[in-house]
Design an enzyme around this catalytic site. Structure first.
Site: not given
Ligand code: SIN
Length: 495
Positions: A186, A264, A298, A396
């Site tokens: 998805k 993640e 992230c 964040e």
């Molecule tokens: C992410 O923001 O989850 C991935 C970042 C990356 O793989 O460099």
């Protein structure tokens, strides 16, 4: 098919607007649709069906049925399909990058980088498909032998984010297919076109019907799909990339079937620059980390700590470079940074800026909204002399705000870095091996990047600790998340 975006591509077939189920783009029975909007121009670029709960159930069943045969395929054949998909992505790189820029707003250079990055997971796992090993173990009974091998976990649910519309699906699907799992994916409701393009290429690469299914839902209907995938007894594993709050919810939903999970989740990455760092490198790489996809990854730097001996010089050099950014429509030549996905993202940046300034932070680069470009454009802000309790150091931001604080000793900065529930990535800049080792060992994060701001790679085990989640994607460990260990005890072998 919306001809206006298809006409921008060399291969217009890459624009698909229907769910991909059992090897075909199929009509939905739903009367409802949702729109995909280009965040740079605010124009509707596609109208997709809002799939019904019954259709999601059906897609789950198809994923489950296809597993029965796909699990038995020869790993060498799966390897060839993965390799072919890698090649197809590279052959269609410009078009695939255009789709990303149109639906996500990141600039074309970043989008091309994302396609190369995503494709590299298919390349990597085409090689790993042939190298899934087990053990032979001697048990206490000398007449017996134990053999272990890794089996595919089963049909998997892949719940993907907006920030890497192509690469996150690739990073999850590649190891799944390598070991013989089938997938229901998805995409984020705001950026679904890249996953549909991937489905088109996966079919071209020879993946059999049912091995890859892409279901469609708007942001509003996403919880319905998440619940169905997590609660279904037919799905044996879920891999999710997104916020910690949603990750916790999906874990709860998956508990009824005790599903294997990869999470993640959010980060709060510190960048630590020591006095002895290679100065120019540290400035450039801290910027690369902070402003990759305008701060919407992230692993982007969320807080910068610079040692007192170089603090002022570093902040000045950092600010000067940020002022040279060219913000604009990611499709335009020379644009270095595109726009954010929506105004909610900008509001969060503004909230963090206001909070820091109210607590005494000083403004080095003001930044702010750029209404002349569009409602989703924001010029980066750089703040210095940050108080330790500023929100930006604890939450964040996921946007273009650089917050730079001063520190004195490595013990002090280590404590600041670890003072968070998150633990995804950390960055260190130093030329002293003892400092590098001390920090690498004690930083509470799944990944530590030394003297570079860009570290992710198909060969790197990507993943976090603490509330940044668990599981590893990519690398030799990436296979483990999609397999279960089968133990076979051979009795009386010397009889
Ligand atoms: C992410 O923001 O989850 C991935 C970042 C990356 O793989 O460099």
């Amino acid at each position: 098919m919306p001809s206006s975006i298809a006409s921008q591509l060399k291969n217009p077939n890459l624009i698909q607007t229907k769910p991909f189920i059992n090897g075909e783009f199929v009509d939905s029975t739903s009367k409802k649709t949702f729109q995909v909007i280009n965040p740079a121009t605010e124009q509707v670029i596609a109208e997709l069906p809002e799939q019904t709960p019954e259709e999601i159930d059906e897609a789950i069943k198809i994923t489950h049925e296809a597993f029965k045969t796909f699990r038995k395929t020869n790993p060498y054949d799966r390897s060839k399909m993965l390799r072919r998909l890698y090649e197809l992505m590279i052959e269609n790189l410009d078009d695939l990058a255009t789709i990303i820029t149109l639906e996500n707003g990141k600039c074309l250079t970043d989008a091309k980088g994302e396609i190369r990055y995503g494709a590299s997971y298919f390349e990597w796992f085409s090689e790993e498909a042939k190298r899934v090993y087990g053990d032979t173990i001697q048990p206490s009974n000398p007449n017996n032998k134990i053999i272990t091998y890794k089996q595919p976990v089963g049909p998997v649910g892949l719940l993907c984010p907006f920030n890497f519309p192509s690469a996150m699906g690739a990073r999850k699907a590649a190891p799944a297919w390598a070991v013989g799992c089938t997938c229901i994916l998805k995409p984020d409701g705001q950026t679904p076109l890249s996953s549909l393009a991937l489905a088109y290429l996966a079919k071209e690469a020879g993946f059999p019907p049912g091995v890859f299914n892409v279901v469609l839902a708007s942001v509003e209907s996403t919880p319905m799909v998440g619940t169905k995938v997590c609660e279904s007894p037919l799905i044996k594993k879920v891999s999710f990339t997104g916020s910690t709050a949603v990750g916790k919810l999906l874990m709860k939903q998956s508990s009824s079937t005790l599903k294997k999970l990869s999470m993640e989740l959010g980060g709060n990455a510190p960048v630590v620059v020591f006095d002895d760092a290679d100065f120019d490198l540290a400035v450039d790489q801290a910027i690369a980390s902070k402003f990759r996809s305008l701060g919407q990854t992230c692993v982007c730097a969320n807080r910068l700590y610079v040692q007192s001996g170089i603090y002022d010089k570093f902040c000045q050099a950092f600010a000067e470079k940020v002022k040279t950014f060219k913000i604009g429509n990611g499709m335009e030549e020379g644009v270095t940074h595109g726009c954010l996905l929506n105004t909610r993202a900008i509001e969060k940046v503004e909230d963090h800026v206001k909070n820091a300034v109210d607590k005494g932070a000083q403004v080095l680069v003001e930044g702010g909204r750029l209404p002349e470009l569009g409602k989703n454009f924001y010029a980066p802000t750089v703040l210095y002399n940050l108080p330790k309790d500023a929100k930006v150091f604890h939450e964040e931001t996921f946007g273009p705000l650089a917050a730079i604080a001063k520190f004195s000793t490595k013990e002090e900065v280590l404590e600041l870095c670890n003072d968070t529930h998150f633990g995804l990535a950390s960055y260190i800049f130093s030329q002293n091996i003892n400092t590098i080792w001390y920090m690498s060992e004690y930083l509470e994060s799944g990944m530590v990047s030394v003297n570079t701001g860009i570290f992710t790679d198909a060969a790197l085990p990507f993943g976090g600790i603490k509330e940044s989640g668990f599981g590893r994607e990519g690398s030799l460990y990436g296979i483990d998340d999609y397999t279960v260990v089968k133990s076979i005890n051979l009795g009386n072998v010397y009889r």
